[in-house]
Design an enzyme around this catalytic site. Structure first.
Site, PDB file in Angstrom:
ATOM      1  N   ASP A   1     -15.337  -4.909  -4.740  1.00  0.00           N
ATOM      2  CA  ASP A   1     -14.724  -6.194  -4.408  1.00  0.00           C
ATOM      3  C   ASP A   1     -14.922  -6.717  -2.986  1.00  0.00           C
ATOM      4  O   ASP A   1     -15.324  -7.840  -2.785  1.00  0.00           O
ATOM      5  CB  ASP A   1     -13.213  -6.109  -4.664  1.00  0.00           C
ATOM      6  CG  ASP A   1     -12.892  -5.622  -6.069  1.00  0.00           C
ATOM      7  OD1 ASP A   1     -13.831  -5.367  -6.835  1.00  0.00           O
ATOM      8  OD2 ASP A   1     -11.710  -5.510  -6.384  1.00  0.00           O
TER       9      ASP A   1
ATOM     10  N   GLU B   1      -8.389   7.402  -5.493  1.00  0.00           N
ATOM     11  CA  GLU B   1      -9.290   6.306  -5.866  1.00  0.00           C
ATOM     12  C   GLU B   1     -10.549   6.338  -4.989  1.00  0.00           C
ATOM     13  O   GLU B   1     -11.659   6.180  -5.457  1.00  0.00           O
ATOM     14  CB  GLU B   1      -8.508   4.991  -5.677  1.00  0.00           C
ATOM     15  CG  GLU B   1      -9.144   3.754  -6.256  1.00  0.00           C
ATOM     16  CD  GLU B   1      -8.262   2.516  -6.023  1.00  0.00           C
ATOM     17  OE1 GLU B   1      -7.133   2.666  -5.486  1.00  0.00           O
ATOM     18  OE2 GLU B   1      -8.701   1.403  -6.360  1.00  0.00           O
TER      19      GLU B   1
HETATM   20  C1  2M8 Z   1     -10.646  -2.751  -8.156  1.00  0.00           C
HETATM   21  O1  2M8 Z   1     -10.685  -4.115  -8.481  1.00  0.00           O
HETATM   22  C2  2M8 Z   1      -9.534  -4.825  -8.947  1.00  0.00           C
HETATM   23  C3  2M8 Z   1     -10.029  -6.156  -9.430  1.00  0.00           C
HETATM   24  O2  2M8 Z   1     -10.918  -5.971 -10.482  1.00  0.00           O
HETATM   25  C4  2M8 Z   1      -8.486  -5.003  -7.872  1.00  0.00           C
HETATM   26  O3  2M8 Z   1      -8.723  -4.705  -6.706  1.00  0.00           O
HETATM   27  O4  2M8 Z   1      -7.400  -5.471  -8.219  1.00  0.00           O
HETATM   28  C5  2M8 Z   1     -12.104  -2.293  -7.977  1.00  0.00           C
HETATM   29  O5  2M8 Z   1     -12.189  -1.073  -7.349  1.00  0.00           O
HETATM   30  C6  2M8 Z   1     -12.810  -2.248  -9.328  1.00  0.00           C
HETATM   31  O6  2M8 Z   1     -14.096  -1.727  -9.208  1.00  0.00           O
HETATM   32  C7  2M8 Z   1     -12.029  -1.461 -10.344  1.00  0.00           C
HETATM   33  O7  2M8 Z   1     -12.634  -1.599 -11.591  1.00  0.00           O
HETATM   34  C8  2M8 Z   1     -10.576  -1.913 -10.424  1.00  0.00           C
HETATM   35  C9  2M8 Z   1      -9.721  -1.014 -11.300  1.00  0.00           C
HETATM   36  O8  2M8 Z   1      -9.913   0.313 -10.952  1.00  0.00           O
HETATM   37  O9  2M8 Z   1     -10.004  -1.943  -9.128  1.00  0.00           O
END
Ligand code: 2M8
Length: 725
Positions: A173, A410
């Protein structure tokens, strides 16, 4: 399996169970309460090793929300969990599109299409693949529709490259790559829809998350898509963020390869995915390559130029096989440098998501510096694909030790490994399971092959049968033979990667000449070798080359384990005696000590070969003797004059490789089997701990050993017998 891995695999499975919602797995307990697109792919890969049913359900639940135009949404919302995340369905308003599936709540963008890769893994890892076939048949058209959507709607110039239209589509992101295109978006707060972030809190330091400025732009882009009613043509006309990203396109390209194999499995034509794979690979290699940087970058379709920011995403064409040999070599130089944590650097983990030498590198901020398990998981496979085995092993080492030492976070600090973001993160757990399986896989397949052809090569093989003798003075033979081994090293060994090109070597004139010279050994008197250094170099080189000769002559395909008793059976006639690889190693170079696998010494009481024994034993030889396998030392040529310096370097390299893992948080050290097999050569257990300590570069690891010397717990790593080709 080392107990520690088994314990942590159990923990990983528990995390996935706790995050299971009944039909899919949420990425983390509270921060991400819904189903995410590429997370589910990685999660299914982990589950495929032990729970095929849930792995299948994970994928089917996701694809049940596929849009009618083929798009697979980034998020499938869990109706019972609404109110804890932003943006949710009320904000996305995807009902404006005619393509949304009825009865499903989804976002209006997509993510990197890892799913065909996951489906292939589910099929491969199933106990009874036959039973998984109906699932493959059901899901294949949906996977095809997803890829077709991408090539139809996201590749306006039909280049084979897909654009993303929101940073969330990239999965990375707030990568520094998006800074320039996002800055182009001038935010007018009065016209920006109101919103409240829900990602802050959850016990996470806000500095580890994207900034408010980033979020304004994320919201702006969502608003733009919904104002265009999710019509791709209208979005493309209006959107200031249209990027061809190497990560997204590499995953797509690699997923096409899986689609080809899945098509073949179920009797469909593989032609379409095959041509997609080729076109995308070519386009990545040509259009996304930054010649001066020696790196792949993202291409900005709005400003029509490469975005000159190098991140880990730029290495991903290795995963897809899209980089040419030369490009791969240059990528490797970048990857194996201070910027991304070099081999044996000692103070870092591999590989951070962004160049650690850049001013805007941030070690704890999300996609702007930390280490991510999914990226490195793909990268390790890419490195193996191009033969960069030691580096791939080093990535694997870090991927295994980060969750063990710092929990299933994470993302992780690239220097001290601290875990950041959400704990109990699903893809970290899932890919850990996959990595441990891969780590132990080779053993099982090698054992299978070995049992099949067990009795095939039952006799000893004198490799220098004397059929063609060299025309050379026997006194000059040793020098000539060593010279020739050196030529083999230069032409066919990759010393930095520890690999041998057996295919090329096999029919080469250099190898033919070597074998003629090896016939000359039948008339050679080892007593004419002068001095310890010359003997050490001669026998080490001869050992390494008899192993290569044995592999080629006996037609070993995957592992020396295919030939039971390989090291005992392959022999050279030297003077009036014969010497097996074992005789050279355990008899001569190890001072004729009894090997751990045999009740006898190599040379019995009256054996005249006893006169050739080299004592005292130099334990560093264990990092120079090459058994033709991935876990042994990297192959090289040892020259008499510099043999001590070379042995020193070999020991240093080995101790700082993935064959020695120090885990302070676990109070443990995991080391290569070499230390168990040859413990006595190092002076017992305390001797090898001292030895490791002396060569270890990592200060933390050294301190840990020093402080816990008396109670240090040691486990032994699986030895990978796959061929070092
Ligand atoms: C993160 O992205 C989400 C939006 O999609 C967020 O920050 O709210 C990123 O690390 C993405 O790659 C990942 O798929 C998601 C859920 O783990 O989190």
């Amino acid at each position: 399996m080392a107990k520690i891995f088994a314990d942590y695999v159990e923990r990983a499975k528990r995390i996935l169970d706790d995050n299971w919602t009944g039909s899919s797995t949420k990425p983390s307990p509270s921060l991400y309460p819904h189903q995410w697109n590429w997370d589910s792919g990685f999660i299914a890969i982990g589950r495929s090793h032990y729970d095929t049913a849930r792995a299948i359900q994970e994928i089917e639940t996701l694809f049940a929300a596929q849009w009618s135009n083929g798009m697979l949404p980034q998020i499938v919302f869990n109706p019972t969990e609404l109110g804890h995340y932003f943006p949710e369905p009320d904000f996305w308003q995807t009902e404006r599109s005619p393509h949304t599936p009825s009865g499903k709540l989804t976002s209006g963008i997509t993510m990197p299409p890892i799913h065909a890769i996951a489906v292939e893994k589910i099929y491969q890892n199933a106990r009874q693949p036959r039973r998984v076939r109906p699932f493959v048949e059901r899901i294949y058209p949906k996977l095809l529709a997803l890829h077709a959507y991408l090539y139809r709607e996201r590749d306006p110039n039909q280049e084979g490259l897909i654009y993303i239209r929101h940073p969330w589509e990239s999965g990375i992101d707030n990568s520094p790559t998006w800074d320039v295109p996002l800055k182009r978006i001038a935010i007018d707060k009065t016209s920006l829809p109101e919103y409240t972030r829900r990602d802050l809190g959850h016990g996470i330091d806000p500095r580890m998350r994207p900034s408010d400025d980033d979020y304004d732009r994320y919201v702006y882009l969502v608003d733009l898509c919904r104002q265009c009613d999710y019509d791709e043509f209208r979005i493309r006309e209006a959107c200031p963020f249209l990027i061809q990203d190497p990560l997204f396109n590499s995953i797509l390209c690699r997923a096409n390869e899986s689609l080809v194999r899945l098509a073949e499995t179920i009797g469909e034509s593989p032609e379409t995915p095959r041509s997609w794979a080729k076109n995308t690979a070519d386009a990545i290699s040509k259009k996304l390559w930054h010649e001066e940087h020696g790196m792949f970058d993202a291409y900005d379709l709005v400003s029509e130029q490469l975005i000159e920011v190098d991140t880990a995403a730029g290495f991903m064409p290795l995963y897809a096989g899209a980089a040419t040999r030369d490009q791969a070599e240059r990528l490797y130089n970048q990857l194996n440098s201070l910027s991304f944590c070099a081999l044996h650097q000692g103070n870092c983990f591999t590989i951070p998501n962004y160049d650690t030498q850049k001013e805007d590198f941030e070690r704890s901020n999300y996609w702007r510096g930390p280490i991510w398990i999914n990226i490195n998981w793909m990268l390790a496979q890419g490195l193996r694909r191009y033969g960069y085995t030691p580096k791939a092993d080093s990535l694997q080492k870090d991927l295994l030790q980060l969750p063990i030492r710092f929990c299933f976070y994470e993302y992780f600090d690239s220097f001290d490994g601290s875990g950041y973001g959400s704990d109990n993160f699903s893809w970290t757990a899932a890919l850990f399971i996959d990595l441990v399986q891969e780590f132990y896989e080779s053993e099982r397949s090698v054992a299978r092959v070995a049992s099949r052809i067990k009795d095939f090569f039952a006799k000893d093989t004198i490799l220098n049968d004397g059929s063609e003798m060299p025309d050379i003075d026997p006194n000059k033979l040793a020098g000539e033979l060593m010279h020739n081994i050196r030529i083999l090293r230069d032409r066919f060994y990759n010393t930095s990667r520890g690999l041998v090109d057996y295919e090329q070597l096999k029919d080469s004139s250099e190898f033919k000449h070597y074998r003629i010279l090896a016939n000359g050994l039948r008339e050679f008197r080892p007593s004419c070798l002068m001095g310890r250094k010359e003997k050490l170099a001669f026998w080490t080189n001869l050992y390494n080359t008899i192993v290569v000769d044995g592999i080629v002559t006996l037609g070993v395909k995957e592992s020396v384990k295919e030939v039971p008793g390989f090291f005992r059976r392959i022999k050279y006639a030297i003077g009036s005696h014969s010497f097996s690889a074992d005789d050279i190693e355990h008899g001569i170079l190890r001072g004729n000590v009894r090997p751990w696998f045999s009740p006898f010494r190599s040379f019995g009481a009256r054996d005249p070969r006893r006169g050739m024994i080299l004592t005292p034993v130099d334990p560093r030889i264990h990092f120079a003797l090459v058994c033709g396998s991935r876990s042994c030392a990297p192959i090289d040529y040892y020259d008499a004059e510099h043999v001590y310096e070379q042995l020193e370097a070999a020991a240093k390299g080995f101790i700082n490789s993935s064959e020695v893992l120090v885990l302070p948080e676990e109070g443990k050290m995991l080391v290569s089997e070499i230390f168990r097999w040859y413990e006595r050569d190092f002076g017992g257990k305390s001797g090898f701990i001292d030895f490791i300590f002396d060569y270890l570069a990592d200060e933390n690891a050294r301190r840990f050993i020093q402080e816990n010397y008396a109670s240090l717990h040691i486990e032994y790593l699986h030895y990978d017998w796959n061929l070092n080709r």
